[in-house]
Design a protein around this motif. Structure first.
Motif, PDB file in Angstrom:
ATOM      1  N   THR A 107       0.830  -1.197   0.000  1.00  0.00           N
ATOM      2  CA  THR A 107       0.000   0.000   0.000  1.00  0.00           C
ATOM      3  C   THR A 107       0.874   1.259   0.000  1.00  0.00           C
ATOM      4  OG1 THR A 107      -1.531  -1.249   1.332  1.00  0.00           O
ATOM      5  CG2 THR A 107      -1.962   1.099   1.135  1.00  0.00           C
ATOM      6  N   CYS A 108       0.649   2.135  -0.987  1.00  0.00           N
ATOM      7  CA  CYS A 108       1.505   3.315  -1.122  1.00  0.00           C
ATOM      8  C   CYS A 108       1.152   4.371  -0.061  1.00  0.00           C
ATOM      9  CB  CYS A 108       1.372   3.902  -2.523  1.00  0.00           C
ATOM     10  SG  CYS A 108      -0.172   4.764  -2.804  1.00  0.00           S
ATOM     11  N   ASP A 109       2.039   5.331   0.117  1.00  0.00           N
ATOM     12  CA  ASP A 109       1.841   6.370   1.142  1.00  0.00           C
ATOM     13  C   ASP A 109       0.558   7.170   0.912  1.00  0.00           C
ATOM     14  OD1 ASP A 109       4.181   5.501   2.148  1.00  0.00           O
ATOM     15  OD2 ASP A 109       5.392   7.205   1.488  1.00  0.00           O
ATOM     16  N   ASP A 110       0.273   7.482  -0.375  1.00  0.00           N
ATOM     17  CA  ASP A 110      -0.939   8.254  -0.670  1.00  0.00           C
ATOM     18  C   ASP A 110      -2.193   7.506  -0.223  1.00  0.00           C
ATOM     19  OD1 ASP A 110       0.612  10.222  -1.719  1.00  0.00           O
ATOM     20  OD2 ASP A 110       0.270   9.675  -3.820  1.00  0.00           O
ATOM     21  N   CYS A 111      -2.202   6.202  -0.477  1.00  0.00           N
ATOM     22  CA  CYS A 111      -3.382   5.413  -0.094  1.00  0.00           C
ATOM     23  C   CYS A 111      -3.479   5.273   1.422  1.00  0.00           C
ATOM     24  CB  CYS A 111      -3.357   4.047  -0.775  1.00  0.00           C
ATOM     25  SG  CYS A 111      -3.872   4.128  -2.509  1.00  0.00           S
ATOM     26  N   VAL A 112      -2.323   5.112   2.109  1.00  0.00           N
ATOM     27  CA  VAL A 112      -2.362   5.044   3.575  1.00  0.00           C
ATOM     28  C   VAL A 112      -2.919   6.343   4.135  1.00  0.00           C
ATOM     29  CG1 VAL A 112      -0.967   4.882   5.667  1.00  0.00           C
ATOM     30  CG2 VAL A 112      -0.475   3.367   3.755  1.00  0.00           C
ATOM     31  N   ILE A 128      -8.537  -0.377  -0.323  1.00  0.00           N
ATOM     32  CA  ILE A 128      -8.106   0.803  -1.058  1.00  0.00           C
ATOM     33  C   ILE A 128      -6.844   0.458  -1.859  1.00  0.00           C
ATOM     34  CG2 ILE A 128      -6.662   1.620   0.870  1.00  0.00           C
ATOM     35  CD1 ILE A 128      -7.467   4.478   0.168  1.00  0.00           C
ATOM     36  N   ASN A 129      -6.736   1.010  -3.078  1.00  0.00           N
ATOM     37  CA  ASN A 129      -5.513   0.838  -3.878  1.00  0.00           C
ATOM     38  C   ASN A 129      -5.496   1.879  -4.983  1.00  0.00           C
ATOM     39  OD1 ASN A 129      -6.525  -0.434  -6.556  1.00  0.00           O
ATOM     40  ND2 ASN A 129      -7.557  -1.608  -4.949  1.00  0.00           N
ATOM     41  N   CYS A 130      -4.421   1.922  -5.744  1.00  0.00           N
ATOM     42  CA  CYS A 130      -4.315   2.886  -6.848  1.00  0.00           C
ATOM     43  C   CYS A 130      -3.384   2.317  -7.920  1.00  0.00           C
ATOM     44  CB  CYS A 130      -3.804   4.229  -6.335  1.00  0.00           C
ATOM     45  SG  CYS A 130      -2.066   4.208  -5.852  1.00  0.00           S
ATOM     46  N   THR A 131      -2.995   3.143  -8.892  1.00  0.00           N
ATOM     47  CA  THR A 131      -2.117   2.614  -9.942  1.00  0.00           C
ATOM     48  C   THR A 131      -0.753   2.231  -9.388  1.00  0.00           C
ATOM     49  OG1 THR A 131      -1.363   4.836 -10.456  1.00  0.00           O
ATOM     50  CG2 THR A 131      -3.139   3.965 -11.817  1.00  0.00           C
ATOM     51  N   GLN A 132      -0.403   2.758  -8.215  1.00  0.00           N
ATOM     52  CA  GLN A 132       0.914   2.486  -7.639  1.00  0.00           C
ATOM     53  C   GLN A 132       0.905   1.349  -6.626  1.00  0.00           C
ATOM     54  OE1 GLN A 132       3.889   4.183  -8.598  1.00  0.00           O
ATOM     55  NE2 GLN A 132       2.375   4.493 -10.196  1.00  0.00           N
ATOM     56  N   CYS A 133      -0.265   0.855  -6.303  1.00  0.00           N
ATOM     57  CA  CYS A 133      -0.288  -0.164  -5.251  1.00  0.00           C
ATOM     58  C   CYS A 133      -1.503  -1.071  -5.357  1.00  0.00           C
ATOM     59  CB  CYS A 133      -0.234   0.515  -3.872  1.00  0.00           C
ATOM     60  SG  CYS A 133      -1.758   1.300  -3.350  1.00  0.00           S
ATOM     61  N   GLY A 134      -1.440  -2.163  -4.599  1.00  0.00           N
ATOM     62  CA  GLY A 134      -2.561  -3.099  -4.566  1.00  0.00           C
ATOM     63  C   GLY A 134      -2.171  -4.463  -5.092  1.00  0.00           C
ATOM     64  N   ASP A 170      -6.340  11.335 -12.924  1.00  0.00           N
ATOM     65  CA  ASP A 170      -6.590  10.820 -11.585  1.00  0.00           C
ATOM     66  C   ASP A 170      -5.548   9.761 -11.239  1.00  0.00           C
ATOM     67  OD1 ASP A 170      -9.185  10.819  -9.580  1.00  0.00           O
ATOM     68  OD2 ASP A 170      -8.027   8.949  -9.486  1.00  0.00           O
ATOM     69  N   ARG A 171      -5.186   9.696  -9.948  1.00  0.00           N
ATOM     70  CA  ARG A 171      -4.167   8.692  -9.605  1.00  0.00           C
ATOM     71  C   ARG A 171      -4.743   7.275  -9.581  1.00  0.00           C
ATOM     72  NH1 ARG A 171      -3.024   7.017  -4.600  1.00  0.00           N
ATOM     73  NH2 ARG A 171      -4.492   7.460  -2.938  1.00  0.00           N
ATOM     74  N   ARG A 172      -6.030   7.150  -9.912  1.00  0.00           N
ATOM     75  CA  ARG A 172      -6.613   5.814 -10.056  1.00  0.00           C
ATOM     76  C   ARG A 172      -7.034   5.543 -11.492  1.00  0.00           C
ATOM     77  NH1 ARG A 172      -8.172   7.090  -4.738  1.00  0.00           N
ATOM     78  NH2 ARG A 172      -7.023   5.692  -3.347  1.00  0.00           N
TER      79      ARG A 172
HETATM   80 ZN   LIG Z   1      -1.906   3.523  -3.604  1.00  0.00          ZN
END
Ligand SMILES: [Zn+2]
Ligand SMILES: [Zn+2]
Length: 773
Positions: A107-112, A128-134, A170-172
């Protein structure tokens, strides 16, 4: 004057936010054109001033998102089509085989940040997740990596999520596992059938959002054991400070001693404050804990270690890791204390991923279950690393690191599948100049292990769209993987166990030409029908020659020897002619408090069988010498898991104690043999402290290795000495050897990303096979 350029980027560029990054970068530079994903490559058509195009090309590699590993495959002038804006086109399957399967990302910092901000619509949402994590590898059903090809296919996006998914800035944008409390997966808490200890949860008690988390924390606080579904499978969790809870987990899991991993809550500036309360962190261990793969790291306990005593009994190290999924973040934040998080499985099998299976197979182990309804497509255990010689070394490949993708030093002739050995099995698939290695599968002793083994073999070929044309397996006729290979209608190449270890290490260091490779482990089928395990091989992949080894000894008890170190000790004593079955030794006052010394009758029976060659084999395995030493020094006569004695022996080493010199002579075939016999009286000498005897044993084994290297240097030239095989997971031994070799001006090379143990065999089999013939 505008020009146009066609740029192709390969490498790990899928599932890491690479297309949105290209989009934003191109827009900033005032360029127009398109970007498109096609089976693992990113195709860019860009138009604008030449200088801006150059800048784009540089930025594509240098400024890429943190998790991307882009390689510039092509950049050529193209015809301008007069594009008026920059746009992202839908993925196209071009049928090209350049596929990279992304690993599961922490899990990336933004999502935390969002997870813990009350105003956010995903506040407290454990998926929760995004293009950088999950999740990635464990939810992908097919490539290319798009939502319909994942286990998120059954969760239609709500309007809010769809807007994010479709908005390039969007970051997602195109975050395939995108989800929110309205449209995504949910937790379900279920009380188990396990009786007693105030376990009064109703079954199907809590099918309500977020409820499960609270109940899990309550259960943790009550000292109960909960099976929690994570990213690559279930964990069994309990309070790591509660001796009774840990004891109960051990008893129910039939795991009396094997160390348990502990997940620590984040706290403080670097997140490691709570870890520091229990463990001695240095720069390497701190960095490794924070590595994106979030591996389990073996770290030294503090002297005032105050968590449960029975987490890693007899050991001075503990396996520690940090929360890597939003669910783990939530759980540990609410619990506030370290939590045991060990694989939810039956010993030696792959981790369990399915709700029904976990409730039936772990019914006697877990008091409760915390499920979620995002299907796990394939299991991935947590990866394990151990810092040795200043950097983390892979012990187990898994979630976050797998599949391991590497380039081969040269192209392989035809697609090749390697199926590893028998313990700690991984598989590897190679084609062109690429090789991919599966996560840890486990020991191929059970139906479920074989199912996951088969699934991995099918999956890896499907995901990468490569059909194997040939199979490589171990030389051992009894391995399930060898039998599996023989049952396929494909050509099979057999690779000797230690040649595979040697080639695995050589494959990690392609800059070395000529090797002297020490391959030390517990057992491996030798080309002469004896069981090897203390071999020095000279040469290079495809051309290994056995040059040195240990004095062979006869060992009784077949496969039991690994779990019964007394057999190794007795075999050494009997070989040098200690009278009456070593009886005096095993029942001496010093051994009275030992761990299950064989009773006199058993010992006599074993001795008679040994004398009459009943169920005996000849071996040179260094691992068995370590077992014997653990039995003689510590009284570790029975082991509840493979390698227990050697691990304990390593941890009691105190101070520096000089080596015993072992005679080194060639046998009739010209192979140098180190004779272990002079060790025996010293290892049995009660007037030398346990710590000193352990130190002396390690020093002696290191000295024997270096003596062999010095002797062989007289007749062979080599560029480096390599250390491979499970024995070199021993830090004390390995660091000693590296230092002693350096004193002789000899460079040592160690494993890095490929395990030194049998988890590295599949990769080594590939390297060996491509260099044979
Ligand atoms: Zn993330
Ligand atoms: Zn939604």
């Amino acid at each position: 004057m505008n020009s146009a350029r066609r740029i192709v980027v390969t490498g790990r560029v899928q599932g890491v936010g690479y297309r949105p990054f290209v989009y934003v970068t191109a827009q900033k530079l005032g360029l127009t054109g398109t970007v498109l994903n096609g089976s693992g490559k990113v195709f860019i058509h860009a138009e604008g001033p030449g200088e801006a195009l150059d800048q784009l090309e540089l930025a594509l590699i240098d400024s890429a998102p943190p998790l991307a590993r882009p390689q510039l495959a092509e950049s050529v002038a193209a015809e301008a089509i007069g594009a008026t804006e920059f746009s992202i086109l839908a993925s196209s399957d071009t049928g090209d085989a350049e596929i990279h399967v992304p690993p599961d990302l922490y899990t990336c910092d933004d999502c935390v940040e969002e997870l813990t901000t009350a105003e956010e619509r995903r506040f407290g949402y454990p998926f929760i997740n995004c293009t950088q994590c999950g999740p990635r590898y464990t939810i992908i059903t097919a490539m290319p990596y798009d939502r319909p090809n994942t286990s998120m296919a059954g969760f239609p996006l709500c309007d809010d999520c769809r807007r994010e998914y479709e908005s390039p800035l969007d970051r997602r944008f195109h975050a395939q596992p995108l989800a929110c409390p309205k449209c995504g997966p949910q937790l379900v808490f279920v009380g188990g059938r396990q009786a007693g200890d105030g376990n009064d949860f109703d079954r199907r008690d809590s099918i309500r959002p977020h409820g499960g988390l609270q109940q899990t924390v309550e259960a943790l606080n009550r000292g109960l054991i909960i099976a929690v579904k994570g990213v690559g499978g279930y964990h069994l969790v309990c309070d790591a400070a509660n001796d009774k809870a840990v004891a109960r987990l051990r008893e129910r899991k039939h795991r009396p001693d094997k160390p348990l991993a502990v997940m620590f809550p984040l706290a403080g500036e670097d997140g490691l404050d709570i870890v520091r309360e229990s463990l001695q962190l240095d720069e390497v261990t701190s960095q490794t804990l924070l590595d994106p793969a979030r591996p389990i790291v073996l770290v030294k306990k503090r002297l005032d270690f105050s968590l449960a005593k029975n987490l890693a009994p007899g050991l001075s190290e503990l396996g520690a890791f940090l929360p890597y999924s939003p669910l783990h973040h939530q759980l540990l934040k609410a619990f506030g204390k370290p939590m045991v998080a060990t694989s939810g499985n039956i010993s030696g099998e792959p981790v369990i991923t399915d709700e029904t299976e976990v409730e039936s197979r772990l019914a006697q182990v877990a008091d409760a279950f915390l499920h979620h309804n995002r299907p796990i497509v394939r299991p991935a255990d947590d990866p394990v690393v151990r810092p040795i010689e200043g950097r983390a070394r892979a012990i187990r490949l898994g979630r976050g690191t797998a599949p391991v993708e590497r380039n081969l030093p040269s192209a392989i002739g035809r697609p090749t599948l390697a199926v590893g050995g028998h313990l700690k099995v991984t598989i590897a698939l190679a084609w062109d100049r690429r090789v991919v290695i599966s996560p840890h599968i486990g020991e191929l002793d059970s139906r479920r292990s074989m199912e996951v083994f088969n699934q991995n073999i099918n999956d890896i070929q499907t995901l990468y769209d490569v059909k194997t044309k040939t199979i490589v397996c171990d030389l051992h006729p009894g391995y399930a993987s060898t039998r599996w290979a023989a049952a396929q209608e494909l050509p099979v190449t057999k690779v000797q166990h230690h040649a595979a270890h040697a080639s695995a290490l050589a494959g990690e260091h392609p800059d070395v030409d000529e090797w002297l490779m020490f391959t030390w482990d517990g057992v491996g089928y030798g080309s002469d029908g004896t069981l090897w395990g203390g071999e020095a091989l000279a040469g290079r992949p495809g051309k290994w020659t056995r040059k040195a080894s240990f004095r062979p000894f006869k060992l009784a008890g077949g496969d039991q020897a690994g779990r019964q170190p007394w057999r190794s000790a007795a075999a050494l004593l009997w070989t040098v002619g200690v009278r009456h079955a070593g009886d005096d030794y095993f029942h001496s006052p010093e051994q009275a408090s030992s761990h299950n010394a064989p009773d006199p009758i058993n010992l006599q029976l074993a001795h008679r069988a040994w004398q009459n060659n009943i169920n005996t084999h000849t071996t040179t395995a260094a691992g068995r010498l370590f077992d014997a030493a653990a039995a003689l020094v510590l009284g570790r006569h029975l082991a509840s898991f493979e390698g227990q004695g050697p691990m304990e022996l390593e941890q009691v080493v105190s101070g520096k104690f000089g080596p015993v010199s072992l005679p080194l002579n060639p046998d009739h075939a010209g192979i140098l043999r180190s004779d272990w016999a002079p060790l025996l009286p010293v290892l049995q000498n009660p007037s030398i402290s346990v710590g000193d005897r352990a130190a002396l044993f390690h020093a002696t084994m290191a000295r024997a290795l270096v003596d062999q290297a010095i002797e062989l240097r007289k007749t062979h030239s080599f560029d480096a000495v390599g250390l491979s095989g499970g024995v070199f997971q021993n830090r004390v031994l390995t660091e000693l050897v590296v230092d002693m070799l350096a004193e002789q001006g000899i460079e040592a090379r160690l494993h890095q990303d490929i395990p030194a143990n049998d988890g590295g065999l599949s990769f080594g089999q590939i390297i060996e096979a491509m260099n044979t013939k």
